[in-house]
Design a protein around this motif. Sequence first.
Motif, PDB file in Angstrom:
ATOM      1  N   SER A   1     -15.890  95.275-101.729  1.00 34.21           N
ATOM      2  CA  SER A   1     -14.898  94.315-102.222  1.00 34.21           C
ATOM      3  C   SER A   1     -13.906  93.942-101.126  1.00 34.21           C
ATOM      4  CB  SER A   1     -14.160  94.883-103.432  1.00 34.21           C
ATOM      5  OG  SER A   1     -13.406  96.034-103.077  1.00 34.21           O
TER       6      SER A   1
ATOM      7  N   VAL B   1     -11.527  85.065 -97.000  1.00 32.71           N
ATOM      8  CA  VAL B   1     -10.248  84.569 -96.490  1.00 32.71           C
ATOM      9  C   VAL B   1     -10.397  84.060 -95.056  1.00 32.71           C
ATOM     10  CG1 VAL B   1      -7.902  85.230 -95.850  1.00 32.71           C
ATOM     11  CG2 VAL B   1      -8.860  86.020 -98.009  1.00 32.71           C
TER      12      VAL B   1
ATOM     13  N   SER C   1     -13.517  90.209 -99.559  1.00 28.30           N
ATOM     14  CA  SER C   1     -12.197  89.569 -99.555  1.00 28.30           C
ATOM     15  C   SER C   1     -11.828  89.100 -98.157  1.00 28.30           C
ATOM     16  CB  SER C   1     -11.138  90.550-100.071  1.00 28.30           C
ATOM     17  OG  SER C   1     -11.408  90.938-101.395  1.00 28.30           O
TER      18      SER C   1
ATOM     19  N   LEU D   1      -1.502  87.732 -96.571  1.00 29.35           N
ATOM     20  CA  LEU D   1      -1.094  88.459 -97.781  1.00 29.35           C
ATOM     21  C   LEU D   1      -2.304  88.957 -98.580  1.00 29.35           C
ATOM     22  CD1 LEU D   1       1.877  86.222 -99.017  1.00 29.35           C
ATOM     23  CD2 LEU D   1       2.001  88.430 -97.848  1.00 29.35           C
ATOM     24  N   LEU D   2      -3.354  88.138 -98.677  1.00 30.58           N
ATOM     25  CA  LEU D   2      -4.543  88.544 -99.429  1.00 30.58           C
ATOM     26  C   LEU D   2      -5.268  89.710 -98.769  1.00 30.58           C
ATOM     27  CD1 LEU D   2      -6.037  85.091-100.510  1.00 30.58           C
ATOM     28  CD2 LEU D   2      -5.021  86.836-101.982  1.00 30.58           C
ATOM     29  N   ILE D   3      -5.441  89.617 -97.444  1.00 32.23           N
ATOM     30  CA  ILE D   3      -6.101  90.720 -96.726  1.00 32.23           C
ATOM     31  C   ILE D   3      -5.250  91.971 -96.813  1.00 32.23           C
ATOM     32  CG2 ILE D   3      -6.860  91.531 -94.465  1.00 32.23           C
ATOM     33  CD1 ILE D   3      -7.663  88.697 -93.798  1.00 32.23           C
ATOM     34  N   ASN D   4      -3.940  91.812 -96.668  1.00 29.52           N
ATOM     35  CA  ASN D   4      -3.032  92.953 -96.752  1.00 29.52           C
ATOM     36  C   ASN D   4      -3.114  93.600 -98.137  1.00 29.52           C
ATOM     37  OD1 ASN D   4      -0.634  94.571 -95.797  1.00 29.52           O
ATOM     38  ND2 ASN D   4       0.307  93.513 -97.514  1.00 29.52           N
ATOM     39  N   SER D   5      -3.208  92.766 -99.186  1.00 31.66           N
ATOM     40  CA  SER D   5      -3.300  93.293-100.550  1.00 31.66           C
ATOM     41  C   SER D   5      -4.592  94.088-100.750  1.00 31.66           C
ATOM     42  CB  SER D   5      -3.230  92.140-101.548  1.00 31.66           C
ATOM     43  OG  SER D   5      -3.370  92.605-102.861  1.00 31.66           O
ATOM     44  N   SER D   6      -5.711  93.573-100.227  1.00 31.76           N
ATOM     45  CA  SER D   6      -6.993  94.272-100.358  1.00 31.76           C
ATOM     46  C   SER D   6      -6.965  95.627 -99.651  1.00 31.76           C
ATOM     47  CB  SER D   6      -8.124  93.406 -99.787  1.00 31.76           C
ATOM     48  OG  SER D   6      -8.241  92.203-100.505  1.00 31.76           O
TER      49      SER D   6
ATOM     50  N   SER E   1      -2.205  95.999 -91.538  1.00 34.06           N
ATOM     51  CA  SER E   1      -2.059  96.269 -92.975  1.00 34.06           C
ATOM     52  C   SER E   1      -2.303  97.740 -93.290  1.00 34.06           C
ATOM     53  CB  SER E   1      -3.042  95.398 -93.775  1.00 34.06           C
ATOM     54  OG  SER E   1      -2.780  94.032 -93.581  1.00 34.06           O
TER      55      SER E   1
ATOM     56  N   ILE F   1      -0.916  82.952 -96.689  1.00 33.81           N
ATOM     57  CA  ILE F   1      -1.666  83.427 -97.857  1.00 33.81           C
ATOM     58  C   ILE F   1      -2.821  84.331 -97.427  1.00 33.81           C
ATOM     59  CG2 ILE F   1      -3.163  82.692 -99.755  1.00 33.81           C
ATOM     60  CD1 ILE F   1      -1.431  80.180 -99.986  1.00 33.81           C
ATOM     61  N   ALA F   2      -3.493  83.957 -96.334  1.00 38.67           N
ATOM     62  CA  ALA F   2      -4.613  84.757 -95.834  1.00 38.67           C
ATOM     63  C   ALA F   2      -4.145  86.156 -95.446  1.00 38.67           C
ATOM     64  CB  ALA F   2      -5.249  84.066 -94.630  1.00 38.67           C
TER      65      ALA F   2
END
Length: 292
Positions: free
Chosen positions: A19, A27, A23, A180-185, A274, A177-178
Amino acid sequence: MASSFDKFQKRKLVSSYISVVISIALVLFLLGCLGLFVFNAKKVADHFKEQVVLTIYLNDSAKEVEVDQLKKRLLLADYTKNIEYVSKEDAAEIMKEENGEDFMEYLGYNPLQNSIDVHLKADFVTNDIIDDITEELSEKDFIADLRYDKDLVFLMNNNVKKITFWVLVISALFTLIAVLLINSSIRLAVYSKRFIIKTMQMVGATKSFIRKPFVYKSVQLGVIGAIIALAAMGVVLYYLNQTFPELQLVKEPLLIVGLFAGIFIIGIVITWLSTFIATQRFLNLKTDQLYY
């Protein structure tokens, strides 16, 4: 029983890694496609600008020598991309094909004029520059008229400025946004191992020792995700180049290599940063705070 539990944990871990890779790949792929668009935005705009035609209509009394000299002058001009001479007979045939009927049968003669279509280089496609060119050429006695679509040129230049501005804004927003999304994953992946981190810390492991395997694994996932994203970008670039060869998207290989290298480095840097921040956060938490 233990073996079954271990297999379950292993499948869960693999699923988590997959996952994260997906992700990261998605991204980075979208970010890379946006980069392709940004780098080729001027090329696309120039392509449409160079479709604008300045048509020079010639008097029937124009001598062949005068027309040839005009052609040579236009070909040597800095503003000319290419020219096309259209005789009155060719123009009549074109109108006949477009309208589906021969208008000369009703008129009894050909009212059209010989003309030269001038395709201008993109940098010269502005109303002011074209007006200067037409003013200069209109001094020739054998030139009857000069025409181009003024409204189209104005709208094109005006819209290019607006599109360029919004593309830059969207690029900056999408980059954020990219990240933040990678950091969240990555944070979710590290969060699932927060108790392992705290256990290692309690038995005396240093922060750098604990952090190292997490950072290494995340960078590995980042590399895999980046490779998948670059492969997908390569397919998209190949398809676009085959579909729109006139845009010459692969004419500047260094630019493309630089973009691909940038996406690859971004994938590594974001995952490393991250993971570092996420592990540092859990290392600084107290044991009772891990449950919240």
